[in-house]
Design a protein around this motif. Sequence first.
Motif, PDB file in Angstrom:
ATOM      1  N   LEU A 131      31.441  42.700  20.398  1.00 33.93           N
ATOM      2  CA  LEU A 131      30.025  42.611  21.199  1.00 33.93           C
ATOM      3  C   LEU A 131      29.144  43.336  21.768  1.00 33.93           C
ATOM      4  CD1 LEU A 131      32.149  38.385  22.760  1.00 33.93           C
ATOM      5  CD2 LEU A 131      30.368  39.941  20.963  1.00 33.93           C
ATOM      6  N   GLY A 132      30.091  44.347  21.275  1.00 30.47           N
ATOM      7  CA  GLY A 132      29.820  45.720  22.056  1.00 30.47           C
ATOM      8  C   GLY A 132      30.260  46.063  23.789  1.00 30.47           C
ATOM      9  N   LEU A 133      31.075  44.988  24.476  1.00 33.33           N
ATOM     10  CA  LEU A 133      31.506  44.855  26.107  1.00 33.33           C
ATOM     11  C   LEU A 133      33.008  46.408  25.869  1.00 33.33           C
ATOM     12  CD1 LEU A 133      31.784  41.271  26.290  1.00 33.33           C
ATOM     13  CD2 LEU A 133      29.911  42.727  26.643  1.00 33.33           C
ATOM     14  N   ARG A 134      32.405  46.820  27.126  1.00 32.46           N
ATOM     15  CA  ARG A 134      34.277  47.603  27.369  1.00 32.46           C
ATOM     16  C   ARG A 134      34.996  45.980  28.262  1.00 32.46           C
ATOM     17  NH1 ARG A 134      32.319  53.624  29.909  1.00 32.46           N
ATOM     18  NH2 ARG A 134      32.051  53.802  27.554  1.00 32.46           N
ATOM     19  N   VAL A 135      36.234  46.197  28.807  1.00 28.32           N
ATOM     20  CA  VAL A 135      37.088  45.538  29.210  1.00 28.32           C
ATOM     21  C   VAL A 135      37.532  46.213  30.308  1.00 28.32           C
ATOM     22  CG1 VAL A 135      39.212  44.590  29.012  1.00 28.32           C
ATOM     23  CG2 VAL A 135      37.805  44.448  27.021  1.00 28.32           C
ATOM     24  N   ILE A 136      37.119  45.388  31.613  1.00 30.14           N
ATOM     25  CA  ILE A 136      37.125  45.906  33.033  1.00 30.14           C
ATOM     26  C   ILE A 136      38.319  45.579  34.086  1.00 30.14           C
ATOM     27  CG2 ILE A 136      35.861  47.189  34.950  1.00 30.14           C
ATOM     28  CD1 ILE A 136      35.225  48.507  32.564  1.00 30.14           C
ATOM     29  N   MET A 137      39.822  46.243  34.261  1.00 28.36           N
ATOM     30  CA  MET A 137      40.323  46.110  34.826  1.00 28.36           C
ATOM     31  C   MET A 137      40.142  45.926  36.228  1.00 28.36           C
ATOM     32  SD  MET A 137      42.208  43.232  32.892  1.00 28.36           S
ATOM     33  CE  MET A 137      43.822  43.425  33.538  1.00 28.36           C
ATOM     34  N   TRP A 138      41.167  46.794  36.683  1.00 30.44           N
ATOM     35  CA  TRP A 138      41.185  47.172  38.907  1.00 30.44           C
ATOM     36  C   TRP A 138      42.613  48.146  38.674  1.00 30.44           C
ATOM     37  CZ3 TRP A 138      42.860  42.096  37.325  1.00 30.44           C
ATOM     38  CH2 TRP A 138      43.616  41.946  37.707  1.00 30.44           C
ATOM     39  N   SER A 139      42.978  49.102  39.588  1.00 28.54           N
ATOM     40  CA  SER A 139      43.397  49.279  40.195  1.00 28.54           C
ATOM     41  C   SER A 139      43.719  48.985  41.490  1.00 28.54           C
ATOM     42  CB  SER A 139      43.035  50.943  40.574  1.00 28.54           C
ATOM     43  OG  SER A 139      42.482  50.835  41.712  1.00 28.54           O
ATOM     44  N   ARG A 140      43.463  48.499  42.096  1.00 23.16           N
ATOM     45  CA  ARG A 140      42.943  47.966  43.550  1.00 23.16           C
ATOM     46  C   ARG A 140      43.609  46.061  43.459  1.00 23.16           C
ATOM     47  NH1 ARG A 140      44.559  51.031  48.361  1.00 23.16           N
ATOM     48  NH2 ARG A 140      44.811  53.736  47.417  1.00 23.16           N
ATOM     49  N   ASP A 141      44.134  45.818  43.511  1.00 24.08           N
ATOM     50  CA  ASP A 141      44.176  44.369  43.760  1.00 24.08           C
ATOM     51  C   ASP A 141      43.985  43.614  45.413  1.00 24.08           C
ATOM     52  OD1 ASP A 141      43.491  41.505  43.339  1.00 24.08           O
ATOM     53  OD2 ASP A 141      44.824  40.822  42.248  1.00 24.08           O
ATOM     54  N   THR A 142      43.397  43.228  45.801  1.00 22.59           N
ATOM     55  CA  THR A 142      42.721  42.619  47.469  1.00 22.59           C
ATOM     56  C   THR A 142      43.997  41.232  47.375  1.00 22.59           C
ATOM     57  OG1 THR A 142      41.076  41.391  47.702  1.00 22.59           O
ATOM     58  CG2 THR A 142      40.489  44.133  48.198  1.00 22.59           C
ATOM     59  N   ILE A 143      43.655  40.727  46.134  1.00 22.29           N
ATOM     60  CA  ILE A 143      44.745  39.570  46.607  1.00 22.29           C
ATOM     61  C   ILE A 143      43.429  38.586  47.619  1.00 22.29           C
ATOM     62  CG2 ILE A 143      46.501  38.024  46.584  1.00 22.29           C
ATOM     63  CD1 ILE A 143      47.946  40.699  46.114  1.00 22.29           C
ATOM     64  N   ASP A 144      42.618  38.590  47.870  1.00 21.42           N
ATOM     65  CA  ASP A 144      41.647  37.891  49.046  1.00 21.42           C
ATOM     66  C   ASP A 144      41.439  36.281  49.031  1.00 21.42           C
ATOM     67  OD1 ASP A 144      39.874  38.424  46.566  1.00 21.42           O
ATOM     68  OD2 ASP A 144      38.218  39.504  47.923  1.00 21.42           O
ATOM     69  N   TRP A 145      41.907  36.209  47.560  1.00 23.17           N
ATOM     70  CA  TRP A 145      42.222  34.388  46.711  1.00 23.17           C
ATOM     71  C   TRP A 145      42.939  34.364  47.521  1.00 23.17           C
ATOM     72  CZ3 TRP A 145      46.148  33.007  44.524  1.00 23.17           C
ATOM     73  CH2 TRP A 145      46.805  34.101  43.410  1.00 23.17           C
ATOM     74  N   ARG A 146      43.740  34.507  47.746  1.00 28.12           N
ATOM     75  CA  ARG A 146      45.267  34.257  48.510  1.00 28.12           C
ATOM     76  C   ARG A 146      45.271  34.422  49.859  1.00 28.12           C
ATOM     77  NH1 ARG A 146      50.753  36.790  46.605  1.00 28.12           N
ATOM     78  NH2 ARG A 146      50.111  37.661  48.524  1.00 28.12           N
TER      79      ARG A 146
END
Length: 234
Positions: free
Chosen positions: A163-178
């Motif tokens: 689909l021509g998409l780059r897959v993006i993760m993270w180096s820092r997770d704030t875990i603000d949802w929890r």
Amino acid sequence: MKSKLITILTNVALMAVVLAVSFVGFYNGNATTAMNKNENLFYGGKEENEGVSLTFNIYESAQNVEKILDILDEYEAKATFFIGGSWADDNVDCVREIYSRGHEVGSHGYFHKDHSKMSHEANLEEIRPSIKLLDMISGVQTKLFAPPSGAFNENTLTACESLGLRVIMWSRDTIDWRDKDKGLIVQRATKNLKAGEFILMHPKDVTVQSLPEILTYIRENGLKTLTVSQNLGE
């Protein structure tokens, strides 16, 4: 009343087109294996760009998204918003506002599914409608995908490649949802922060409260805020 009816009809029309494109254009054939399955997967950008990327995964709270946009404007900062298709369909005006303020938008899937348990075809079926919808809302080609909960498998990578998409993760997770502790969120986002990092957040109340302090830290430590694509060197 008339304005609300027009919005509803617009959303219905957008969804109809997205579904039609999804079924008509559905992938036909076997997945091609990438030469290196990680070549399209990114946990951070380039340190030489001297910037960090704030990323927001969006499936809720248009009100908090608007507050985040105002804070980013105040600090002259840019960010990347990964938006769920089902949310975008109900919040077209908010999605357009994100684009109009100069931020980058990527896909966060359509229904927040676990991509690590999905076949190549199922990944396509979940991701393709989301990027078609975002493209139609903005008139800009969507080039990034962030898997919900960071869950993906090789099928996800090959589907995104097709689909021509780059897959993006993270180096820092704030875990603000929890966690609702502002000090903890700021610390997770900023402690020993270095250029090239991707900082993951969500449109939570604590995130709105923490963002000014995070942006102040970034500015005072000689870093820039870059979109994900800018951080990748595009």
